[in-house]
Design an enzyme around this catalytic site. Sequence first.
Site, PDB file in Angstrom:
ATOM      1  N   LYS A  75     -31.326 -43.578 -11.199  1.00  0.00           N
ATOM      2  CA  LYS A  75     -31.856 -43.619 -10.282  1.00  0.00           C
ATOM      3  C   LYS A  75     -32.108 -44.442 -10.784  1.00  0.00           C
ATOM      4  CE  LYS A  75     -32.161 -42.346  -6.316  1.00  0.00           C
ATOM      5  NZ  LYS A  75     -30.909 -42.457  -5.352  1.00  0.00           N
ATOM      6  N   HIS A  96     -28.444 -49.538  -5.161  1.00  0.00           N
ATOM      7  CA  HIS A  96     -28.141 -49.485  -3.320  1.00  0.00           C
ATOM      8  C   HIS A  96     -29.839 -50.411  -2.991  1.00  0.00           C
ATOM      9  CE1 HIS A  96     -26.609 -45.473  -2.526  1.00  0.00           C
ATOM     10  NE2 HIS A  96     -27.351 -44.457  -4.191  1.00  0.00           N
ATOM     11  N   ILE A 269     -30.337 -43.163   3.751  1.00  0.00           N
ATOM     12  CA  ILE A 269     -31.589 -43.087   3.583  1.00  0.00           C
ATOM     13  C   ILE A 269     -31.307 -44.013   2.718  1.00  0.00           C
ATOM     14  CG2 ILE A 269     -32.843 -41.173   3.088  1.00  0.00           C
ATOM     15  CD1 ILE A 269     -34.699 -43.299   5.190  1.00  0.00           C
ATOM     16  N   ASP A 270     -30.403 -43.856   1.355  1.00  0.00           N
ATOM     17  CA  ASP A 270     -30.191 -44.612   0.744  1.00  0.00           C
ATOM     18  C   ASP A 270     -30.266 -46.315   0.417  1.00  0.00           C
ATOM     19  OD1 ASP A 270     -28.300 -43.534   0.930  1.00  0.00           O
ATOM     20  OD2 ASP A 270     -27.384 -43.618  -1.139  1.00  0.00           O
ATOM     21  N   VAL A 298     -34.406 -37.870   2.319  1.00  0.00           N
ATOM     22  CA  VAL A 298     -34.331 -37.756   0.691  1.00  0.00           C
ATOM     23  C   VAL A 298     -33.620 -38.381  -0.030  1.00  0.00           C
ATOM     24  CG1 VAL A 298     -34.312 -36.317  -1.308  1.00  0.00           C
ATOM     25  CG2 VAL A 298     -35.668 -35.833   1.291  1.00  0.00           C
TER      26      VAL A 298
HETATM   27  N1  NAD Z   1     -29.403 -39.517   0.716  1.00  0.00           N
HETATM   28  C1  NAD Z   1     -28.561 -39.276  -0.802  1.00  0.00           C
HETATM   29  O1  NAD Z   1     -29.157 -38.191  -1.434  1.00  0.00           O
HETATM   30  C2  NAD Z   1     -27.461 -39.702  -0.825  1.00  0.00           C
HETATM   31  C3  NAD Z   1     -26.520 -39.054  -1.428  1.00  0.00           C
HETATM   32  C4  NAD Z   1     -24.908 -39.587  -1.883  1.00  0.00           C
HETATM   33  C5  NAD Z   1     -24.620 -40.485  -0.538  1.00  0.00           C
HETATM   34  N2  NAD Z   1     -25.911 -40.950  -0.199  1.00  0.00           N
HETATM   35  C6  NAD Z   1     -24.942 -41.780   0.616  1.00  0.00           C
HETATM   36  O2  NAD Z   1     -24.239 -41.123   1.948  1.00  0.00           O
HETATM   37  C7  NAD Z   1     -24.019 -42.331   2.820  1.00  0.00           C
HETATM   38  C8  NAD Z   1     -22.466 -42.116   2.670  1.00  0.00           C
HETATM   39  O3  NAD Z   1     -21.665 -42.221   1.952  1.00  0.00           O
HETATM   40  P1  NAD Z   1     -20.234 -41.551   2.010  1.00  0.00           P
HETATM   41  O4  NAD Z   1     -19.824 -41.886   0.431  1.00  0.00           O
HETATM   42  O5  NAD Z   1     -19.769 -40.332   2.368  1.00  0.00           O
HETATM   43  O6  NAD Z   1     -19.326 -42.755   2.365  1.00  0.00           O
HETATM   44  P2  NAD Z   1     -18.290 -43.244   2.903  1.00  0.00           P
HETATM   45  O7  NAD Z   1     -18.017 -44.898   2.457  1.00  0.00           O
HETATM   46  O8  NAD Z   1     -17.164 -42.101   2.330  1.00  0.00           O
HETATM   47  O9  NAD Z   1     -18.024 -43.075   4.097  1.00  0.00           O
HETATM   48  C9  NAD Z   1     -18.730 -43.616   5.044  1.00  0.00           C
HETATM   49  C10 NAD Z   1     -18.433 -43.366   6.575  1.00  0.00           C
HETATM   50  O10 NAD Z   1     -18.663 -44.212   7.165  1.00  0.00           O
HETATM   51  C11 NAD Z   1     -18.510 -44.357   8.746  1.00  0.00           C
HETATM   52  N3  NAD Z   1     -18.829 -46.019   9.359  1.00  0.00           N
HETATM   53  C12 NAD Z   1     -19.569 -46.706   8.843  1.00  0.00           C
HETATM   54  N4  NAD Z   1     -19.628 -47.284   9.929  1.00  0.00           N
HETATM   55  C13 NAD Z   1     -19.818 -46.451  10.974  1.00  0.00           C
HETATM   56  C14 NAD Z   1     -20.402 -46.895  11.802  1.00  0.00           C
HETATM   57  N5  NAD Z   1     -21.608 -47.265  12.541  1.00  0.00           N
HETATM   58  N6  NAD Z   1     -20.404 -45.606  13.116  1.00  0.00           N
HETATM   59  C15 NAD Z   1     -19.045 -44.499  12.355  1.00  0.00           C
HETATM   60  N7  NAD Z   1     -19.452 -44.095  11.506  1.00  0.00           N
HETATM   61  C16 NAD Z   1     -19.365 -45.290  10.435  1.00  0.00           C
HETATM   62  C17 NAD Z   1     -17.030 -45.177   7.610  1.00  0.00           C
HETATM   63  O11 NAD Z   1     -15.806 -45.704   8.370  1.00  0.00           O
HETATM   64  C18 NAD Z   1     -16.789 -44.586   6.879  1.00  0.00           C
HETATM   65  O12 NAD Z   1     -16.065 -43.495   7.399  1.00  0.00           O
HETATM   66  C19 NAD Z   1     -23.907 -43.465   1.385  1.00  0.00           C
HETATM   67  O13 NAD Z   1     -25.051 -44.684   2.504  1.00  0.00           O
HETATM   68  C20 NAD Z   1     -24.484 -43.063   0.853  1.00  0.00           C
HETATM   69  O14 NAD Z   1     -24.890 -43.329  -0.456  1.00  0.00           O
HETATM   70  C21 NAD Z   1     -27.478 -40.695  -0.104  1.00  0.00           C
END
Ligand code: NAD
Length: 330
Positions: A75, A96, A269-270, A298
């Site tokens: 992180k 991030h 949220i990240d 989280v």
């Molecule tokens: N909280 C955590 O612990 C944690 C862990 C891993 C990933 N994440 C986060 O989760 C999020 C998603 O990651 P991912 O790997 O699935 O991304 P990804 O790129 O695989 O998928 C994201 C999707 O969002 C869609 N999208 C973008 N803007 C949109 C909107 N306005 N309306 C509808 N759909 C929309 C895109 O078309 C895409 O299909 C990222 O911010 C990532 O950093 C958080």
Amino acid sequence: MRIGIPKEIKNHEYRVALTPDAVAALVRQGHEVAVQPTAGVGAGFTGADYEQAGAKLLLDARSVYNFAELIIKVKEPQPEEYSLLRSDHTLFCFLHLAANPGLENYLKVHRTRYIPFEQVRDGQGGLPILAPMSEIAGRLAVQAGAHWLEKAQGGAGVLLAGVPGVEPGKVLVIGAGNVGTQAAIMAAGQGARVVVLDRNRAALQRIQQLLGFRVETALASPEVIRRHLPDADLVVGAVLVPGQPAPKVISRDDLQRLRPGRVLVDVAIDEGGCFATSRPTTHTEPVFEVEGRLHYCVANMPGVVPQTASRALSAMVLRYLPEVLAGTSA
Ligand SMILES: NC(=O)c1ccc[n+]([C@@H]2O[C@H](COP(=O)([O-])OP(=O)(O)OC[C@H]3O[C@@H](n4cnc5c(N)ncnc54)[C@H](O)[C@@H]3O)[C@@H](O)[C@H]2O)c1
């Protein structure tokens, strides 16, 4: 290269960026690696495991940072770690920065080079280091949501699976990428009614091909999202626009459409969160309420499944490190 692996200090962050096997591979490639002895304990690896892999054990974080040119961690540095960073360090970890302008500014002012895990791209334009963590977070999102929907946890008291004679709960997943796909698989596996929205039709096609008629899909727009809120029990926010703060897909007004006691899990949220009412939480205090709706936000969800997550993360870090060092990726 001299590589340092400090122990993570973010709240309930038990992952380690490289396993002993990965360290052994780096040592064979001619790198020198220093590790804090407790860096891997949460993931099941002792200091002795790292020593056997050829790493040097250094007791405290300061010694690891002093030794290393390249810092590989999970992180983003926490404020207590900022002063350990030097201008001749390269930092390779999740950052991030779109959601953390203070850290970006600090790194720029102190001229610390950084390569965010979440910006490393593969040949197909995918995000191979982020992807496995997203898959884990997507799976955990439904697990967490189901837990907080229980009455004793402050939720409405809905079982997502339903029961013969009573319909299942509805899970609304916004974003059909890595997080959204795994959340949909978990929710469908539990027997919930699953609706997935994305603005990208190809992403919806992929998920439909995977889950068939166990999932409903629709192109995301503010109107479509609003229409799906009144009967949703769990909403998973899984959108990403790389390099930008997460778009807000549910406004404060929209929240009123969701029934009280329902749960929102903002995985994005990240990157600042994709619900207007989200703010980052920790594994110690994962949820808060806004007008009776529970928010789980989280930012390091995979941190609590370190045995699984560290191995998945380490494999990708090791795989992409040569390209990153050569400047051909990220
Ligand atoms: N909280 C955590 O612990 C944690 C862990 C891993 C990933 N994440 C986060 O989760 C999020 C998603 O990651 P991912 O790997 O699935 O991304 P990804 O790129 O695989 O998928 C994201 C999707 O969002 C869609 N999208 C973008 N803007 C949109 C909107 N306005 N309306 C509808 N759909 C929309 C895109 O078309 C895409 O299909 C990222 O911010 C990532 O950093 C958080």
